[in-house]
Scaffold this active site. Structure first.
Site, PDB file in Angstrom:
ATOM      1  N   MET A   1      -6.972 127.858  99.901  1.00 39.45           N
ATOM      2  CA  MET A   1      -6.343 127.580  98.363  1.00 39.45           C
ATOM      3  C   MET A   1      -7.418 127.849  97.492  1.00 39.45           C
ATOM      4  SD  MET A   1      -5.598 123.909  96.783  1.00 39.45           S
ATOM      5  CE  MET A   1      -3.999 123.648  96.928  1.00 39.45           C
ATOM      6  N   ASN A   2      -7.200 128.459  96.476  1.00 42.04           N
ATOM      7  CA  ASN A   2      -8.074 128.422  95.401  1.00 42.04           C
ATOM      8  C   ASN A   2      -7.355 127.973  93.965  1.00 42.04           C
ATOM      9  OD1 ASN A   2      -7.536 131.213  96.056  1.00 42.04           O
ATOM     10  ND2 ASN A   2      -8.293 131.535  93.853  1.00 42.04           N
ATOM     11  N   ASP A   3      -7.470 128.925  92.898  1.00 39.22           N
ATOM     12  CA  ASP A   3      -7.271 128.285  91.385  1.00 39.22           C
ATOM     13  C   ASP A   3      -5.854 127.607  91.399  1.00 39.22           C
ATOM     14  OD1 ASP A   3      -9.309 130.118  91.297  1.00 39.22           O
ATOM     15  OD2 ASP A   3      -8.582 131.303  89.974  1.00 39.22           O
TER      16      ASP A   3
ATOM     17  N   GLN B   1      -3.279 129.513  93.832  1.00 44.93           N
ATOM     18  CA  GLN B   1      -3.701 130.789  94.766  1.00 44.93           C
ATOM     19  C   GLN B   1      -3.518 130.319  96.089  1.00 44.93           C
ATOM     20  OE1 GLN B   1      -4.914 134.041  92.823  1.00 44.93           O
ATOM     21  NE2 GLN B   1      -2.995 132.899  92.577  1.00 44.93           N
TER      22      GLN B   1
END
Length: 462
Positions: A18-20, A36
């Site tokens: 997972m990111n943003d 994301q």
């Protein structure tokens, strides 16, 4: 392996990368969080938009992935963006990239996907790219990305995007639309002489001012100011949004822009980039921060944990007090009020045990708090940089600290105004003790702690 490091009350997908945060919005009483996500591995790649909902910004239900790359039309990743709500339709604006001529440096396009069923299912807008590269005219813009879209008081829609201008300057560019479909270039809103790339921009109206957030691959910057007649941002104050930004903890914030009363709440990515080279911690990466509320005092930005965070409290930890300020566990919320009159020092050992410990230091005379991570882990290839955030003095000679601990996450707010976040990765499950010590005339006036609730309902899926 190392399951005690995985957060349990910060939002995470069930597994993988997972990111943003993306597309934060309130719809029919439900807070939507898109993000994301790589559904196929615990490293960056194959980027989709994940999806979750919450009734209170704290307890989340994981939903099926919203949408992924449209490979039939050359799309390989769906980068970050935001959601606009119009006449029963939701528009997800995002940066679309592919390979070759569609690469993220020079070939990024801004696409839209639409939902007419309450953000459950999505279809691509038939006239993508909705913002083509030619919209920038003669400007040389690269790494063009991360549309942040909102409706202004003049009834028009605006979007701000980040990137690099003329190969030298980090920039934020402003666009305008009457209907979310036809867009025109407005201005170079802001350019940076120091940063080559500005990404994940947010332009947030608060009263008669704006707050500008940007993520320049390091500490997140904020600016408070106004727009002049040329739609250029004129800065009145500026600073670091979180002292643990970038690869150390907090990055790429996004803002709920449609909350009642023009309330502004931000969520950011709790990055695991500081442990990417450590092969032993596998299966998951990344979390979302707790929600943070923004306030302005004149041109000074104040950031605090949102009031909803009190809903995490499951049980008060008895025995934790000014006389006995110590506890054990991998998860806790700790609140302290310190009296110091501008002198003295607090040292709080966090995640201590098995030869490992992290130290949170508040130095009243220096006016700063530090998260010292040099001894936080026995694992190699972990970033253990000390993180620092200034803490302005109060007239009453006191300082309050609210500290959330969650496996490998530390989030701290001082005086309901400034934030410091970091990730730590002790190799021993026994590293779970926390204790406060004060010296130099500083006193612990108040001390409370709570165990948190579970944030996911039983049987939620993706």
């Amino acid at each position: 392996m190392f399951e005690w490091l995985k957060p349990v009350y910060h939002f995470t997908p069930r597994c993988n990368w997972m990111n943003d945060p993306n597309g934060l919005c309130l719809v029919d009483g439900q807070y939507h969080l898109f993000y994301q996500h790589n559904p196929n591995a615990d490293v960056w790649g194959d980027i989709h938009w994940g999806h979750a909902v919450s009734p209170d910004l704290i307890h989340w239900k994981r939903l099926p992935i919203a949408f992924g790359p449209d490979t039939a039309h050359g799309e390989k990743h769906c980068y970050s963006g935001s959601i606009a709500l119009e006449a029963g339709r939701a528009w997800a604006f995002y940066t679309s990239v592919g390979e070759g001529e569609r690469n993220p440096e020079t070939g990024a396009q801004q696409w839209a996907a639409c939902s007419d069923d309450g953000l459950k299912t999505w279809r691509r807008y038939e006239h993508n790219p909705i913002l083509p590269q030619k919209i920038n005219g003669d400007l040389k813009v690269t790494f063009w990305r991360d549309p942040f879209v909102w409706k202004e008081r003049d009834g028009l829609w605006y979007a701000v995007l980040g990137g690099t201008l003329e190969g030298r300057y980090g920039c934020m560019l402003l666009y305008r639309s009457p209907d979310l479909r036809q867009w025109s270039f407005v201005s170079v809103l802001h350019r940076s002489q120091e940063d080559r790339l500005l990404e994940c921009p947010n332009l947030i109206r608060m009263g008669d001012r704006y707050v500008l957030l940007c993520s320049p691959l390091c500490e997140i910057q904020y600016r408070v100011g106004r727009l002049n007649e040329r739609f250029e941002f004129e800065t009145e104050s500026e600073g670091i949004f979180d002292g643990g930004s970038g690869r150390h903890g907090f990055y790429a914030p996004n803002t709920y822009m449609n909350l009642p009363g023009e309330r502004r709440v931000v969520i950011g990515w709790m990055s695991d980039k500081g442990r990417e080279e450590q092969p032993a911690i596998r299966g998951w990466s990344g979390a979302q921060s707790l929600p943070r509320e923004l306030r302005l005092e004149g041109s000074r930005l104040l950031v605090d944990f949102a009031k909803e965070c009190r809903g995490l409290r499951r049980e008060r930890i008895t025995g934790f007090s000014p006389e006995h300020p110590s506890l054990s566990g991998h998860q806790a919320e700790i609140c302290l009020t310190l009296g110091h009159g501008g002198q003295g020092r607090m040292e709080m050992t966090l995640f201590s045990g098995g030869g490992e410990e992290t130290r949170l230091v508040f130095d009243a005379q220096a006016g700063e708090m530090r998260l010292e991570r040099e001894r936080s882990t026995l694992l190699d290839q972990i970033d253990v940089t000390t993180l620092v955030q200034p803490v302005p003095p109060r007239a009453d000679g006191k300082t309050s600290l609210q500290i959330f601990l969650d496996g490998s996450i530390v989030e701290i707010c001082a005086d309901h105004a400034v934030m410091l976040s970091g990730r730590v990765y002790p190799s021993s499950e026994a590293a779970c003790r926390h204790a406060v010590k004060v010296t130099g005339g500083m006193r612990i006036l108040e001390a409370e702690a709570w165990l948190p609730k579970t944030i996911f309902p039983a049987g939620d899926g993706e």
